[in-house]
Design a protein around this motif. Structure first.
Motif, PDB file in Angstrom:
ATOM      1  N   ASP A  60       1.046   6.334  -1.794  1.00 50.72           N
ATOM      2  CA  ASP A  60      -0.403   6.401  -2.014  1.00 50.72           C
ATOM      3  C   ASP A  60      -0.807   7.369  -3.117  1.00 50.72           C
ATOM      4  O   ASP A  60      -1.957   7.370  -3.552  1.00 50.72           O
ATOM      5  CB  ASP A  60      -1.118   6.800  -0.719  1.00 50.72           C
ATOM      6  N   ASN A  61       0.108   8.233  -3.560  1.00 51.29           N
ATOM      7  CA  ASN A  61      -0.234   9.287  -4.525  1.00 51.29           C
ATOM      8  C   ASN A  61       0.672   9.266  -5.755  1.00 51.29           C
ATOM      9  O   ASN A  61       1.161  10.313  -6.198  1.00 51.29           O
ATOM     10  CB  ASN A  61      -0.183  10.656  -3.838  1.00 51.29           C
ATOM     11  N   ASN A  62       0.881   8.103  -6.320  1.00 50.57           N
ATOM     12  CA  ASN A  62       1.634   7.944  -7.571  1.00 50.57           C
ATOM     13  C   ASN A  62       3.000   8.623  -7.558  1.00 50.57           C
ATOM     14  O   ASN A  62       3.375   9.314  -8.498  1.00 50.57           O
ATOM     15  CB  ASN A  62       0.815   8.447  -8.761  1.00 50.57           C
ATOM     16  N   ASN A  63       3.714   8.471  -6.475  1.00 54.37           N
ATOM     17  CA  ASN A  63       5.067   9.017  -6.330  1.00 54.37           C
ATOM     18  C   ASN A  63       5.131  10.541  -6.368  1.00 54.37           C
ATOM     19  O   ASN A  63       6.168  11.110  -6.693  1.00 54.37           O
ATOM     20  CB  ASN A  63       6.011   8.423  -7.373  1.00 54.37           C
ATOM     21  N   SER A  64       4.034  11.208  -6.035  1.00 57.07           N
ATOM     22  CA  SER A  64       4.014  12.671  -5.995  1.00 57.07           C
ATOM     23  C   SER A  64       4.286  13.144  -4.577  1.00 57.07           C
ATOM     24  O   SER A  64       3.730  12.614  -3.620  1.00 57.07           O
ATOM     25  CB  SER A  64       2.645  13.194  -6.427  1.00 57.07           C
ATOM     26  N   LEU A  65       5.121  14.160  -4.470  1.00 52.20           N
ATOM     27  CA  LEU A  65       5.383  14.784  -3.169  1.00 52.20           C
ATOM     28  C   LEU A  65       4.180  15.621  -2.748  1.00 52.20           C
ATOM     29  O   LEU A  65       3.413  16.088  -3.601  1.00 52.20           O
ATOM     30  CB  LEU A  65       6.605  15.710  -3.263  1.00 52.20           C
ATOM     31  N   PRO A  66       4.002  15.835  -1.450  1.00 54.45           N
ATOM     32  CA  PRO A  66       2.971  16.795  -1.027  1.00 54.45           C
ATOM     33  C   PRO A  66       3.243  18.150  -1.674  1.00 54.45           C
ATOM     34  O   PRO A  66       4.395  18.543  -1.862  1.00 54.45           O
ATOM     35  CB  PRO A  66       3.153  16.865   0.497  1.00 54.45           C
ATOM     36  N   SER A  67       2.181  18.859  -2.026  1.00 54.36           N
ATOM     37  CA  SER A  67       2.342  20.112  -2.782  1.00 54.36           C
ATOM     38  C   SER A  67       3.206  21.135  -2.048  1.00 54.36           C
ATOM     39  O   SER A  67       3.926  21.906  -2.681  1.00 54.36           O
ATOM     40  CB  SER A  67       0.980  20.709  -3.109  1.00 54.36           C
ATOM     41  N   ALA A  68       3.158  21.148  -0.723  1.00 53.97           N
ATOM     42  CA  ALA A  68       3.970  22.106   0.031  1.00 53.97           C
ATOM     43  C   ALA A  68       5.462  21.845  -0.167  1.00 53.97           C
ATOM     44  O   ALA A  68       6.266  22.773  -0.131  1.00 53.97           O
ATOM     45  CB  ALA A  68       3.626  22.036   1.516  1.00 53.97           C
ATOM     46  N   ILE A  69       5.830  20.591  -0.395  1.00 53.65           N
ATOM     47  CA  ILE A  69       7.236  20.257  -0.616  1.00 53.65           C
ATOM     48  C   ILE A  69       7.607  20.441  -2.083  1.00 53.65           C
ATOM     49  O   ILE A  69       8.664  20.990  -2.404  1.00 53.65           O
ATOM     50  CB  ILE A  69       7.544  18.811  -0.161  1.00 53.65           C
ATOM     51  N   SER A  70       6.739  20.003  -2.989  1.00 56.78           N
ATOM     52  CA  SER A  70       7.063  20.124  -4.413  1.00 56.78           C
ATOM     53  C   SER A  70       7.130  21.584  -4.845  1.00 56.78           C
ATOM     54  O   SER A  70       7.783  21.914  -5.826  1.00 56.78           O
ATOM     55  CB  SER A  70       6.046  19.356  -5.263  1.00 56.78           C
ATOM     56  N   LEU A  94       2.576  20.887   6.155  1.00 59.30           N
ATOM     57  CA  LEU A  94       2.437  19.462   5.853  1.00 59.30           C
ATOM     58  C   LEU A  94       1.165  18.891   6.480  1.00 59.30           C
ATOM     59  O   LEU A  94       1.117  17.723   6.862  1.00 59.30           O
ATOM     60  CB  LEU A  94       3.667  18.695   6.340  1.00 59.30           C
ATOM     61  N   SER A  95       0.129  19.721   6.575  1.00 59.50           N
ATOM     62  CA  SER A  95      -1.133  19.257   7.164  1.00 59.50           C
ATOM     63  C   SER A  95      -1.745  18.124   6.352  1.00 59.50           C
ATOM     64  O   SER A  95      -2.549  17.356   6.884  1.00 59.50           O
ATOM     65  CB  SER A  95      -2.114  20.406   7.304  1.00 59.50           C
ATOM     66  N   VAL A  96      -1.367  17.986   5.081  1.00 63.33           N
ATOM     67  CA  VAL A  96      -1.864  16.872   4.270  1.00 63.33           C
ATOM     68  C   VAL A  96      -1.458  15.529   4.885  1.00 63.33           C
ATOM     69  O   VAL A  96      -2.130  14.524   4.709  1.00 63.33           O
ATOM     70  CB  VAL A  96      -1.374  17.008   2.808  1.00 63.33           C
ATOM     71  N   LEU A  97      -0.384  15.524   5.663  1.00 68.30           N
ATOM     72  CA  LEU A  97       0.061  14.288   6.321  1.00 68.30           C
ATOM     73  C   LEU A  97      -0.734  14.002   7.592  1.00 68.30           C
ATOM     74  O   LEU A  97      -0.852  12.853   8.004  1.00 68.30           O
ATOM     75  CB  LEU A  97       1.554  14.365   6.663  1.00 68.30           C
ATOM     76  N   THR A  98      -1.263  15.060   8.212  1.00 64.33           N
ATOM     77  CA  THR A  98      -1.984  14.883   9.477  1.00 64.33           C
ATOM     78  C   THR A  98      -3.501  14.904   9.308  1.00 64.33           C
ATOM     79  O   THR A  98      -4.214  14.631  10.266  1.00 64.33           O
ATOM     80  CB  THR A  98      -1.568  15.971  10.488  1.00 64.33           C
ATOM     81  N   ASN A  99      -3.992  15.251   8.116  1.00 67.34           N
ATOM     82  CA  ASN A  99      -5.441  15.243   7.888  1.00 67.34           C
ATOM     83  C   ASN A  99      -5.994  13.849   8.148  1.00 67.34           C
ATOM     84  O   ASN A  99      -5.477  12.862   7.612  1.00 67.34           O
ATOM     85  CB  ASN A  99      -5.780  15.674   6.460  1.00 67.34           C
ATOM     86  N   ASN A 100      -7.028  13.784   8.949  1.00 64.66           N
ATOM     87  CA  ASN A 100      -7.667  12.515   9.323  1.00 64.66           C
ATOM     88  C   ASN A 100      -6.678  11.530   9.949  1.00 64.66           C
ATOM     89  O   ASN A 100      -6.930  10.326   9.966  1.00 64.66           O
ATOM     90  CB  ASN A 100      -8.348  11.861   8.120  1.00 64.66           C
ATOM     91  N   GLU A 101      -5.538  12.051  10.417  1.00 67.44           N
ATOM     92  CA  GLU A 101      -4.492  11.230  11.033  1.00 67.44           C
ATOM     93  C   GLU A 101      -4.108  10.051  10.153  1.00 67.44           C
ATOM     94  O   GLU A 101      -3.817   8.954  10.624  1.00 67.44           O
ATOM     95  CB  GLU A 101      -4.942  10.759  12.422  1.00 67.44           C
ATOM     96  N   LEU A 102      -4.081  10.295   8.835  1.00 68.24           N
ATOM     97  CA  LEU A 102      -3.803   9.232   7.877  1.00 68.24           C
ATOM     98  C   LEU A 102      -2.341   8.791   7.909  1.00 68.24           C
ATOM     99  O   LEU A 102      -2.055   7.595   7.925  1.00 68.24           O
ATOM    100  CB  LEU A 102      -4.191   9.697   6.467  1.00 68.24           C
ATOM    101  N   TYR A 103      -1.420   9.746   7.933  1.00 68.08           N
ATOM    102  CA  TYR A 103       0.007   9.399   7.944  1.00 68.08           C
ATOM    103  C   TYR A 103       0.668   9.729   9.282  1.00 68.08           C
ATOM    104  O   TYR A 103       1.603   9.053   9.689  1.00 68.08           O
ATOM    105  CB  TYR A 103       0.728  10.125   6.806  1.00 68.08           C
ATOM    106  N   LEU A 104       0.220  10.796   9.915  1.00 68.56           N
ATOM    107  CA  LEU A 104       0.739  11.221  11.218  1.00 68.56           C
ATOM    108  C   LEU A 104      -0.421  11.747  12.060  1.00 68.56           C
ATOM    109  O   LEU A 104      -1.349  12.341  11.516  1.00 68.56           O
ATOM    110  CB  LEU A 104       1.740  12.377  11.063  1.00 68.56           C
ATOM    111  N   VAL A 105      -0.326  11.565  13.366  1.00 69.61           N
ATOM    112  CA  VAL A 105      -1.319  12.173  14.252  1.00 69.61           C
ATOM    113  C   VAL A 105      -1.048  13.672  14.342  1.00 69.61           C
ATOM    114  O   VAL A 105      -1.947  14.490  14.229  1.00 69.61           O
ATOM    115  CB  VAL A 105      -1.286  11.519  15.648  1.00 69.61           C
TER     116      VAL A 105
END
Length: 153
Positions: A60-70, A94-105
């Motif tokens: 969903d983000n042009n092959n960019s890793l979440p900033s916490a990982i990059s 990795l809260s970017v993955l759980t925000n609004n439960e978009l990728y993970l609850v």
């Protein structure tokens, strides 16, 4: 004139046979090993869920890793922070993955953490690193039965 019943020797023989059968069944089944294997399977499932959510984020983000990982130094493992933790200092958030439960609850927690505690108070018990070519590895540090549980994507 004759009393019916079992003699003491007959009762002792039956108890001995039952003890032998119970012991042999427990040795065959080995419930401790079965529970440890079940926890390891749960760890592998958690690791794959985290990696899948990172892959979905990258898609969903042009092959960019979440900033916490990059932002991680290459080949350095750091513990992943729990969802809604009070503090994620020195942990990978990795809260970017759980925000609004978009990728993970929520981020999964290692099954032994409630009993033995994780690496830190806010940690999940799962560690993450990235390689120089941005391949992500998630590792369970408290795996049992001498198995290393990690996956790379």
């Amino acid at each position: 004139m004759f009393k019916q019943g079992f003699t003491l020797i007959e009762i002792l023989i039956v108890i001995a046979i039952m003890a032998i059968l119970t012991t042999s069944v427990l040795l065959i089944i080995n419930p401790f090993q079965q529970f440890a294997q079940a926890r390891n399977n749960q760890r592998l499932s958690h690791i794959m869920t985290i990696l899948n959510s990172i892959s979905q984020y990258m898609t969903d983000n042009n092959n960019s890793l979440p900033s916490a990982i990059s932002g991680l130094a290459t080949s350095t493992f750091k513990e992943i922070c729990m969802t809604n933790a009070a503090s994620c200092s020195n942990l990978v958030d990795l809260s970017v993955l759980t925000n609004n439960e978009l990728y993970l609850v929520s981020l999964s927690i290692d099954p032994s953490c409630p009993i033995n505690g994780c690496g830190s108070a806010s940690g999940t018990g799962y560690w993450i690193s990235r390689s120089a070519n941005n391949r992500v590895t998630v590792y369970a540090t408290s795996s049992e039965l001498g198995n290393d549980i990690k996956a790379t994507r």
